[in-house]
Design an enzyme around this catalytic site. Structure first.
Site, PDB file in Angstrom:
ATOM      1  NE  ARG A  62      -3.713   2.089   2.522  1.00  0.00           N
ATOM      2  CZ  ARG A  62      -3.735   2.768   3.667  1.00  0.00           C
ATOM      3  NH1 ARG A  62      -3.057   2.318   4.682  1.00  0.00           N
ATOM      4  NH2 ARG A  62      -4.431   3.868   3.789  1.00  0.00           N
ATOM      5  CG  ASN A  94      -0.869   9.152   1.950  1.00  0.00           C
ATOM      6  OD1 ASN A  94      -1.221   8.139   1.353  1.00  0.00           O
ATOM      7  ND2 ASN A  94      -0.266  10.157   1.350  1.00  0.00           N
ATOM      8  CG  HIS A 190      -7.202  -5.674  -3.062  1.00  0.00           C
ATOM      9  ND1 HIS A 190      -8.324  -5.069  -3.577  1.00  0.00           N
ATOM     10  CD2 HIS A 190      -6.357  -4.652  -2.751  1.00  0.00           C
ATOM     11  CE1 HIS A 190      -8.165  -3.753  -3.570  1.00  0.00           C
ATOM     12  NE2 HIS A 190      -6.980  -3.487  -3.079  1.00  0.00           N
TER      13      HIS A 190
END
Length: 346
Positions: A62, A94, A190
């Site tokens: 990520r 973030n 994912h």
């Protein structure tokens, strides 16, 4: 990529295609001479952390995506905010990015043996690869030679949410020089990702004002997720409900079974432009591994700084101090307009 993001990859930057969206010239083994043990140092740091917390694979994936999709892969996401100057870290998407301490520790060890040599941008990219391997994913060469950026502005972070359509998401990837297929492949990360309930709870009841759950979601999964989310305090769940901690192609099998947690994930299996890609990846684990490795390498080259651009930070969380710009001292002229004699005294 979302307003407060807890998903591995799903963070995209909506930008128009422009000449700035180019792939830099990187090479394999860039630090072969300047820091020959650099890769192993980074790998050891990741290995130590993974042994304590296998979820770092999702965290680093990520972080890597959030960095590369905002002004390119330049480690701008690592800069700490100050009281006078906020950085990308303070942008909504973030706020829940994590794993910074892994990059900082790798940098600390690298500076001890190869000062001012290995960029923070390369550390992110290499650490992400190493974490994927530890989770059972593909091993692949990571071309290096990135330089660290000199700008980190929260206003540059414009990351849509998980309810984005496949078509809209694809436009974001294309704007970065990536293809629809590469988007589908990259979303396969994912397989080790997770999301908090606020990103999918609208699918569990009164979906789009219907008073019912999303019909594209497996009813058994709906029941399970309702139970998870009922615990309060915005709990999280894995995006791959089967092999949650293993980096494999099971994510695609899950969304084909209507077990996609996020709306964008489920639409991959039904959208006319992507469902065949999903089927192929679900049936061919080797193809997924190879395609994912290739897509990660390509994404890692987006708008990179190379050569003399940017800098090599000493501390990944802060820009290097500006170099001294003192003006050279002028030699005074004599009263007669001539330069004084040069002294030979040392």
């Amino acid at each position: 990529m979302m307003k407060i993001n807890c998903v591995v990859i799903l963070s995209f930057v909506v930008l128009v295609i422009s000449p700035c969206c180019v792939f830099g010239q990187l090479i394999n083994n860039f630090y072969k001479s300047s820091c020959p043990n650099g890769d192993n140092i980074i790998k050891q740091v990741v290995k130590e952390r993974f042994a304590k917390d296998s979820s770092i694979t999702a965290a680093l994936l990520r972080m890597h995506f959030h960095d590369c999709f905002v002004k390119g892969c330049d480690a701008s996401i690592l800069i700490n905010s100050t009281s006078s100057k906020p950085s990308e870290k303070t942008a909504g998407p973030n706020l829940t990015v994590r794993g910074y301490e892994i990059i900082d520790e790798a940098k600390r060890r690298l500076e001890a043996v190869c000062p001012s040599t290995v960029s923070c941008a390369d550390i992110i990219t290499l650490a992400t690869r190493d974490s994927v391997v530890l989770a059972g994913g593909p091993n692949y060469f990571v071309p290096t030679g990135r330089r660290d950026g000199l700008v980190s502005n929260p206003n540059d972070v414009n990351l849509p949410g998980s309810s984005q359509s496949v078509t809209s998401a694809a436009q974001s990837f294309i704007a970065k020089g990536l293809t629809l297929k590469e988007m589908v492949v990259l979303l396969g990360a994912h397989t080790v990702g997770f999301a908090h309930c606020n990103f999918f709870s609208s699918r569990l009841s009164n979906f789009q004002g219907t008073g019912k759950f999303d019909p594209t979601m497996d009813p058994k999964l709906v029941t399970k997720l309702r139970g998870v989310c009922a615990n309060g305090n915005n709990p999280k769940t894995f995006l791959d409900q089967n092999t949650s901690n293993v980096f494999d192609n099971e994510f695609y099998n899950q969304i084909r079974l209507k077990r996609g947690v996020l709306k964008i994930d489920q639409e991959l299996a039904t959208d006319s432009t992507s469902f065949r890609l999903v089927s192929n990846l679900a049936l061919n684990p080797l193809q997924f591994s190879r395609s994912f490795a290739n897509a990660m390498v390509k994404m890692g080259k987006i708008e990179v700084l190379v050569g003399n651009a940017g800098e090599i930070r000493k501390n990944c969380g802060a820009f290097n101090p500006p170099k001294s710009t003192k003006a050279p001292t002028k030699t005074p002229k004599s009263k007669k307009g001539k330069s004084p004699p040069v002294s030979t005294q040392n």
